[in-house]
Design an enzyme around this catalytic site. Structure first.
Site, PDB file in Angstrom:
ATOM      1  N   HIS A 113       0.831  -1.212   0.000  1.00 46.03           N
ATOM      2  CA  HIS A 113       0.000   0.000   0.000  1.00 46.03           C
ATOM      3  C   HIS A 113       0.860   1.254   0.000  1.00 46.03           C
ATOM      4  O   HIS A 113       2.083   1.202   0.103  1.00 46.03           O
ATOM      5  CB  HIS A 113      -0.938  -0.008   1.214  1.00 46.03           C
ATOM      6  CG  HIS A 113      -0.226  -0.073   2.539  1.00 46.03           C
ATOM      7  ND1 HIS A 113       0.321   1.039   3.148  1.00 46.03           N
ATOM      8  CD2 HIS A 113       0.017  -1.118   3.371  1.00 46.03           C
ATOM      9  CE1 HIS A 113       0.863   0.686   4.296  1.00 46.03           C
ATOM     10  NE2 HIS A 113       0.702  -0.627   4.459  1.00 46.03           N
ATOM     11  N   CYS A 129       3.101  -4.992   6.863  1.00 49.51           N
ATOM     12  CA  CYS A 129       2.751  -4.740   5.468  1.00 49.51           C
ATOM     13  C   CYS A 129       3.906  -4.085   4.723  1.00 49.51           C
ATOM     14  O   CYS A 129       4.892  -3.636   5.315  1.00 49.51           O
ATOM     15  CB  CYS A 129       1.513  -3.846   5.387  1.00 49.51           C
ATOM     16  SG  CYS A 129      -0.021  -4.681   5.837  1.00 49.51           S
TER      17      CYS A 129
END
Length: 373
Positions: A113, A129
């Site tokens: 992301h 992440c």
């Protein structure tokens, strides 16, 4: 047929949109895959097995590490909502650490992301992440389809062979402190990738020095001969600079255990001027020295050369006897001695001043000085 006005404009727009459609079709039909190397803090994107781009990323911190393994992209979301555990969801906007684009992985709760803190990119700081620069994730969101394979690896060492046939290595920080012996990792990698034996391992270990390296040229082995005989250690070429073993100082009576273990040829020749004459070809180099013989026996120390040979004064004096009155008179001022590495060297033309018993012969063709007593 002649086209005018709107007809030309319409035809131009037709070909523009046709080209745009063909471009998008080619992207959609490409075979994509991602490889994320945690220590490198980098993602490499491949299209049809050709590197399409390499991007800096942020990965999980040591307390919440990014998991290794093979995954796939299972969903794509614009303006995602972040749902942290035990806290209220964070809607899209400047306070959302996911940024505007989310590529969800087949490992639940993990994804690739954007970010709301650009300074975090290139560091192990996330909850696991993969963060990217916002402009980079936007590009990937546009081209990567759902189902794209993603491999996350932990590889401390990367290497490549450049078009000029030079080899380069990168050694990354052990961000999760998993590697007990980094040099073993480096050596194992290089033996696997470049088994031809051209890498100078000792030189590379010196270049590495236990620190991170980012695309540094790998030293290339060059066999060394001294006066036509194979020397016990090899030299190497690094960034077009020739490096020689420090142990070569032993030919001039210098310390062979001094640091650093390798010196550029020019630096070694500055320490011992004219001591080594370089004769190099593609496969090996031959260092020619000025040998010294006394009454037919070879001297342990080679001569230097500045306009003429220079011999180590203390060795010559030891042959004559330090209590000789002629020598004592000469040392009072009639001799010219030079100092290199704390030792005195005397010009060949001055040696006869030490004693009338000495005769000298200098043969430049053979690089040989002979003293007769």
């Amino acid at each position: 047929m002649v086209l005018k006005g709107r007809s030309l404009l319409g035809l131009g727009l037709f070909f523009f949109f046709l080209g745009f459609q063909l471009h998008n079709t080619a992207l959609a039909e490409a075979s994509w895959r991602l490889e994320i190397n945690i220590p490198a803090l980098a993602m490499t994107v491949y299209s049809n097995e050709i590197e399409w781009g390499r991007f800096p990323v942020a990965v999980g911190k040591i307390a919440t590490p990014t998991p290794e393994g093979r995954f796939t992209i299972v969903n794509k979301v614009i303006n995602p909502t972040w749902s942290p555990p035990n806290r209220p969801p964070v809607p899209p906007g400047p306070n959302n650490p996911l940024g505007r684009y989310w590529l969800g992985l087949s490992l639940k709760s993990y994804g690739i992301h954007g970010n709301n803190r650009p300074s975090s990119i290139g560091h192990p700081v996330s909850n696991g992440c993969i963060r990217m620069r916002n402009e980079d994730i936007k590009r990937l969101y546009t081209v990567l389809p759902v189902g794209t394979p993603v491999q996350i690896i932990y590889r401390l060492v990367e290497s490549e062979r450049a078009p000029n046939n030079k080899l380069y290595i990168s050694v990354y920080p052990d961000v999760y402190r998993r590697v007990k012996d980094p040099w073993h990792e480096i050596r194992t990698h290089l033996i696997t990738e470049f088994p031809d034996g051209t890498i100078h391992e000792e030189g590379l270990r010196w270049v590495w020095g236990g620190k991170s390296l980012r695309r540094v040229e790998i030293p290339r082995t060059v066999p060394v001969k001294v006066d036509g005989e194979r020397y016990s250690h090899n030299g190497f070429v690094w960034y077009d600079q020739l490096y020689l073993p420090h142990a070569l100082r032993g030919y001039f009576g210098g310390r062979t255990d001094a640091s650093p273990p390798f010196l550029p040829y020019e630096e070694l020749n500055a320490i011992y001027p004219g001591g080594f004459i370089l004769d190099q070809n593609e496969d090996e180099l031959n260092l020619k020295t000025i040998r010294v013989m006394i009454n037919g026996q070879e001297f342990s120390t080679r001569a230097l050369y500045i306009d003429e040979p220079l011999l180590e004064l203390e060795h010559v004096l030891s042959l004559l006897g330090a209590d000789n009155p002629t020598i004592a008179a000469g040392l009072d001022g009639s001799l010219t001695a030079m100092e290199y590495e704390g030792r005195r060297w005397i010009r060949l033309s001055k040696i006869s001043l030490l004693s009338g018993r000495i005769s000298v012969e200098w043969d430049p063709g053979r690089s040989l000085v002979q003293l007769f007593l």
